[in-house]
Design a protein around this motif. Structure first.
Motif, PDB file in Angstrom:
ATOM      1  N   SER A 224       7.619  12.470  34.737  1.00 49.29           N
ATOM      2  CA  SER A 224       6.301  13.095  34.707  1.00 49.29           C
ATOM      3  C   SER A 224       5.604  12.816  36.027  1.00 49.29           C
ATOM      4  N   ALA A 225       4.730  13.705  36.402  1.00 48.73           N
ATOM      5  CA  ALA A 225       4.014  13.530  37.663  1.00 48.73           C
ATOM      6  C   ALA A 225       2.633  14.154  37.557  1.00 48.73           C
ATOM      7  N   HIS A 226       1.707  13.562  38.272  1.00 48.37           N
ATOM      8  CA  HIS A 226       0.352  14.113  38.380  1.00 48.37           C
ATOM      9  C   HIS A 226      -0.077  14.022  39.837  1.00 48.37           C
ATOM     10  N   SER A 227      -0.702  15.083  40.322  1.00 45.74           N
ATOM     11  CA  SER A 227      -1.172  15.105  41.706  1.00 45.74           C
ATOM     12  C   SER A 227      -2.505  15.819  41.792  1.00 45.74           C
ATOM     13  N   ASP A 228      -3.290  15.398  42.781  1.00 48.31           N
ATOM     14  CA  ASP A 228      -4.587  16.022  43.063  1.00 48.31           C
ATOM     15  C   ASP A 228      -4.600  16.449  44.523  1.00 48.31           C
ATOM     16  N   THR A 229      -4.895  17.719  44.765  1.00 48.55           N
ATOM     17  CA  THR A 229      -4.879  18.274  46.110  1.00 48.55           C
ATOM     18  C   THR A 229      -6.252  18.839  46.446  1.00 48.55           C
ATOM     19  N   THR A 230      -6.726  18.518  47.625  1.00 50.59           N
ATOM     20  CA  THR A 230      -7.990  19.081  48.120  1.00 50.59           C
ATOM     21  C   THR A 230      -7.735  19.820  49.422  1.00 50.59           C
ATOM     22  N   LEU A 231      -8.438  20.900  49.627  1.00 54.16           N
ATOM     23  CA  LEU A 231      -8.322  21.692  50.853  1.00 54.16           C
ATOM     24  C   LEU A 231      -9.715  22.035  51.342  1.00 54.16           C
ATOM     25  N   GLU A 232      -9.953  21.787  52.623  1.00 53.23           N
ATOM     26  CA  GLU A 232     -11.221  22.147  53.253  1.00 53.23           C
ATOM     27  C   GLU A 232     -10.929  23.020  54.467  1.00 53.23           C
ATOM     28  N   ARG A 233     -11.695  24.119  54.581  1.00 60.23           N
ATOM     29  CA  ARG A 233     -11.462  25.070  55.661  1.00 60.23           C
ATOM     30  C   ARG A 233     -12.798  25.424  56.303  1.00 60.23           C
ATOM     31  N   GLU A 234     -12.831  25.320  57.632  1.00 64.71           N
ATOM     32  CA  GLU A 234     -14.010  25.685  58.408  1.00 64.71           C
ATOM     33  C   GLU A 234     -13.575  26.665  59.493  1.00 64.71           C
ATOM     34  N   ALA A 235     -14.092  27.873  59.439  1.00 63.08           N
ATOM     35  CA  ALA A 235     -13.778  28.901  60.427  1.00 63.08           C
ATOM     36  C   ALA A 235     -15.064  29.402  61.052  1.00 63.08           C
ATOM     37  N   VAL A 236     -14.957  29.760  62.335  1.00 58.71           N
ATOM     38  CA  VAL A 236     -16.132  30.247  63.057  1.00 58.71           C
ATOM     39  C   VAL A 236     -16.655  31.520  62.392  1.00 58.71           C
ATOM     40  N   ALA A 676      -0.744  20.223  69.703  1.00 60.04           N
ATOM     41  CA  ALA A 676      -2.146  20.124  70.104  1.00 60.04           C
ATOM     42  C   ALA A 676      -3.087  20.456  68.965  1.00 60.04           C
ATOM     43  N   THR A 677      -2.580  21.162  67.914  1.00 61.47           N
ATOM     44  CA  THR A 677      -3.453  21.590  66.827  1.00 61.47           C
ATOM     45  C   THR A 677      -3.073  21.023  65.464  1.00 61.47           C
ATOM     46  N   GLU A 678      -1.943  20.317  65.334  1.00 57.94           N
ATOM     47  CA  GLU A 678      -1.454  19.911  64.016  1.00 57.94           C
ATOM     48  C   GLU A 678      -1.288  18.402  63.899  1.00 57.94           C
ATOM     49  N   LEU A 679      -1.662  17.882  62.726  1.00 63.50           N
ATOM     50  CA  LEU A 679      -1.488  16.471  62.386  1.00 63.50           C
ATOM     51  C   LEU A 679      -0.769  16.373  61.048  1.00 63.50           C
ATOM     52  N   SER A 724     -11.221  27.714  66.839  1.00 62.49           N
ATOM     53  CA  SER A 724     -11.857  28.663  65.913  1.00 62.49           C
ATOM     54  C   SER A 724     -11.621  28.344  64.446  1.00 62.49           C
ATOM     55  N   LEU A 725     -10.712  27.400  64.147  1.00 65.14           N
ATOM     56  CA  LEU A 725     -10.363  27.154  62.752  1.00 65.14           C
ATOM     57  C   LEU A 725      -9.954  25.696  62.562  1.00 65.14           C
ATOM     58  N   ARG A 726     -10.482  25.103  61.492  1.00 60.99           N
ATOM     59  CA  ARG A 726     -10.034  23.768  61.097  1.00 60.99           C
ATOM     60  C   ARG A 726      -9.754  23.785  59.599  1.00 60.99           C
ATOM     61  N   GLU A 727      -8.496  23.373  59.237  1.00 65.23           N
ATOM     62  CA  GLU A 727      -8.105  23.326  57.828  1.00 65.23           C
ATOM     63  C   GLU A 727      -7.401  22.000  57.564  1.00 65.23           C
ATOM     64  N   ALA A 728      -7.820  21.314  56.505  1.00 63.57           N
ATOM     65  CA  ALA A 728      -7.251  20.017  56.141  1.00 63.57           C
ATOM     66  C   ALA A 728      -6.842  20.048  54.682  1.00 63.57           C
ATOM     67  N   SER A 729      -5.603  19.657  54.415  1.00 64.30           N
ATOM     68  CA  SER A 729      -5.083  19.604  53.056  1.00 64.30           C
ATOM     69  C   SER A 729      -4.588  18.191  52.780  1.00 64.30           C
ATOM     70  N   GLN A 730      -4.898  17.670  51.592  1.00 56.82           N
ATOM     71  CA  GLN A 730      -4.520  16.305  51.237  1.00 56.82           C
ATOM     72  C   GLN A 730      -4.092  16.259  49.777  1.00 56.82           C
TER      73      GLN A 730
END
Length: 747
Positions: A224-236, A676-679, A724-730
């Motif tokens: 069994s598995a449980h996960s929680d994912t959040t995504l935040e996006r900021e675009a010009v 230069a744009t990805e982590l 122009s764009l920042r998106e973070a997923s966790q």
């Protein structure tokens, strides 16, 4: 397709064959043995001699593995049956993660692909009985009962292959033995309230010149598995978007494995061996998810989703080995193998709105098959009193077919990629090496390997592409003993290695994502890739304890890598699909990897006289890497942690037939800048395991163990950050304690 080497390549093959014949001829051309030296006269009988004290010493349990490591010219760690069986692990992955310098890329308490020096993804070469494992093969498909020993080489050799920038892990299956034995082990695992049964049976036997070993493994895993994912996006010019997804999954996996070894002894130094290997995995899973979009609920793409799927994987391989010894002492090994694997997966995802109305349905089906063959010959001989020479030739061919369909409400999502793809790869290699006992203080191991690979693929749109590469790999190892009878020695290796390109990384097929975005892109290959090349330096100091009871080791290493391959996400225009985010591998430049590795293994009585029978083991590694063409900080080689550590102990009680043990492994969290744009973000992964073994008799024992006692949450994340764009997923995933009870019987 036939592999058409140039005249230059044919010349190399002829030279390798001539070298192999030369090794045999050199032995034949040696002069007659030296005349026998007359025996010395017996000493006169002693008179009134004092009684002499005679000491008989031998290796302690497990000491043979330490002795083999000590006597090897190449830096080699051997893990034998005692250490493999110590914890009663259910899978081979659980055994590997406790070995010094080995980490797994899976979740805490789970398996995953093994890595040496924190480097995976093709940097670590995985061999099964000396042959590379096929793509898609899971290490956890192997049960520890099927393994005779595990060999770890920190630097490549000409014989084992140069596709090992980080090193090589060779998994050797159980050998044939003369004594009859039925070894039966029944187990039950409990994880998060779900039981998983398991059975392992090993049968040894012999009849006249034939001896055999068969191991059958069957396990059913319920998880069994449980996960929680959040995504935040900021675009010009757009409002900030935030999504929160919670998911629960349940899966059931059935694994069946059968491997054997049949050996016919044909005479003195001659034998014929057949090694069949078969694995089959059946996996069924269900996943449900709930999506919330607090920033703008009305524009949420869906509110609830359910996914049902199944996958099947089957592998069969038959290897043959013919060994013979010529009159001059030359040993020849003729190898051949054929293999086949098939995989299939089907999944259906349904998405609904907040009222339960069906919005859309995704169907994803894929099927693949792989046929392979290999052949080789190796000649080993004593060139002179202090030289042992080896020369060999290897050939290999692989043919793969893949089909995949992605449907949205029954309509293909990418019509241009609806057809299947085919790929063929052929490899040829030749090598020579010499192991030289220069003096009681010095020994050297030198080799030269040439390897060429040609890959040709038919793309889904009808285009054909090919990729050819060849690599020369000079390899030099040396060991220096300040005192030949002492316990200290210094090892050094200067090598050339490379990272080969896989068929999957070269194929241009696109695997789409459900919600295409910078942190959830489509996946594809790159036919224009070039292999990575690395020049390596290894220095290791080793101190061995008396009676091969243990060792202390400290080593440093460095790799200079050119043509580093890294996956990057970019906007692309795909035929029939428009503009989408696609993640592909690219050659991004050069990199430097260096590290410090510490290891200790010894009984507690070495430190404290009269201490209990406790064996200690510890390891720590510190890594630092830098990709030169990627801006810092954190421009490390992908997913290499900054450090790892492990500490373990085993205590054999004297009053009762009980053995207790525990092991703690630690991998801290870290961030990797991919471009230069990805982590890429990886959370910490502590792992605490313990076991107890009660031995009722030499033929009956009961084992209780607990894996992943700390049960930490595991964090993973991705960040895309441009002007122009920042998106973070966790994503944060839960892990659970895995309890095991196993009855071990020798019948």
């Amino acid at each position: 397709m036939s592999f058409r080497p140039s005249f230059h390549r044919l010349g190399l093959l002829a030279a390798a064959a001539a070298m192999a014949c030369g090794l045999a001829g050199a032995a034949r051309a040696q002069t007659a043995p030296n005349a026998a030296v007359p025996p010395a006269p017996p000493p006169p009988p002693a008179t009134d001699a004092a009684p002499q004290r005679v000491e008989i010493t031998g290796d302690r349990a497990g000491g043979s593995d330490v002795r083999e490591r000590r006597e090897s010219t190449v830096a080699r760690t051997v893990v034998g049956r005692e250490d493999i069986e110590r914890f009663g692990d259910a899978t081979l992955g659980e055994v590997l993660r406790r070995l010094p310098g080995v980490t797994l890329d899976g979740a805490p308490g789970r398996g995953g692909n093994p890595r040496l020096r924190g480097l995976g993804g093709g940097y670590t070469q995985i061999l099964l009985d000396g042959e590379r494992v096929p793509p898609g093969f899971e290490i956890d498909s192997l049960a520890p009962e099927q393994i005779e020993r595990i060999e770890i080489l920190r630097a490549p050799t000409a014989e084992t292959g140069a596709r090992a920038i980080a090193g090589t892990i060779n998994i050797v299956t159980r050998d044939s033995v003369r004594r009859r034995l039925n070894d039966l082990r029944l187990s039950a695992n409990l994880e998060h309230g779900r039981w998983s049964p398991g059975l392992n049976w090993t049968r040894n036997g012999s009849a006249d010149a034939l001896s055999w070993t068969f191991t059958l493994s069957a396990t059913q895993t319920r998880g069994s598995a449980h996960s929680d994912t959040t995504l935040e996006r900021e675009a010009v010019g757009e409002p900030v978007l935030r999504r929160e997804e919670g998911a629960d999954a349940r899966n059931e996996r059935l694994r069946l494995g059968l491997n054997g070894r049949l050996q016919w002894r044909l005479g003195e130094g001659e034998a014929f061996t057949l090694t069949p290997v078969m694995f089959w995995t059946d996996n069924d899973s269900r996943r449900s998810a709930v999506l919330a979009q607090p920033s703008d609920p009305a524009s949420a793409p869906w509110a609830g989703a359910a996914t049902e799927g199944g996958s099947r994987f089957g592998l069969g391989r038959l290897s043959a080995l013919r060994t013979q010894r010529l009159a001059d002492g030359t040993r020849l090994e003729w190898r051949a193998s054929v293999g086949h694997w098939e995989s299939r997966s089907d999944s259906r995802r349904t998405e609904r709105d907040a009222t339960g109305r069906l919005l859309r349905t995704y169907d994803d089906r894929s099927q693949g098959r792989d046929d392979s063959w290999s052949a080789g010959v190796k000649a080993s001989t004593l060139l002179a009193d202090a030289h042992s020479g080896v020369a060999g030739l290897e050939l290999e061919g692989i043919r793969r077919e893949e089909t995949r369909s992605n449907l949205l409400d029954g309509v293909p999502r990418f019509p241009a990629f609806a057809d299947g793809v085919q790929a063929r790869s052929q490899r040829i290699a030749a090598y020579v090496q010499d192991e030289w006992e220069i003096s009681p203080h010095w020994a050297a191991h030198a080799g030269l390997r040439w390897e060429a690979i040609e890959t040709r693929g038919d793309g889904p749109d009808g285009e054909q592409g090919s990729n050819r590469s060849s690599v020369w790999s000079p390899l030099l190892h040396a060991v220096w003993k300040p005192d030949p009878k002492g316990r200290d020695q210094l090892r050094a290796s200067l090598t050339r290695s490379y990272r080969a390109l896989t068929l999957g990384s070269l194929l241009g097929r696109v695997v789409p994502s459900t919600l295409n975005s910078p942190t959830s892109p489509d996946r594809s290959g790159n036919p224009a890739l070039r292999p990575e090349l690395a020049t390596g330096l290894d220095l290791t100091y080793e101190h061995y304890l008396g009676g091969n009871a243990g060792l202390l080791s400290a080593g440093v290493f460095q790799r200079e890598i050119s043509g580093l391959v890294r996956n990057e996400t970019r906007l692309e225009t795909l035929p029939g699909a428009g503009t989408r985010w696609v993640n592909r591998p690219y050659n991004v430049g050069d990199a430097t990897v260096r590290g410090l590795e510490l290891e200790a293994k010894f009984p507690l009585r070495v430190l404290l006289a009269g201490a209990p029978a406790v064996d200690l083991r510890a390891g720590a590694s510190f890594f630092r890497s830098r990709v030169h063409d990627v801006p810092g900080p954190d421009n490390r080689v992908e997913r290499q942690p900054g450090r790892t550590a492990s500490l373990g102990a085993d205590w054999r009680l004297r009053a009762v037939p009980l053995t207790l043990g525990a092991n703690l492994a630690w991998t801290p969290g870290y961030v990797t800048r991919l471009s230069a744009t990805e982590l890429d973000i990886q959370g910490r992964k502590p792992a605490f395991d313990a076991y107890g073994l009660w031995t009722f008799s030499p033929t009956l024992a009961l084992r209780v163990s607990a894996t992943n006692l700390s049960a930490p949450d595991w964090l993973r994340g991705n960040v895309y950050d441009s002007a122009s764009l920042r998106e973070a997923s966790q994503t944060v995933s839960r892990s659970y304690v895995d309890w095991l009870v196993r009855l071990e019987m020798k019948l």
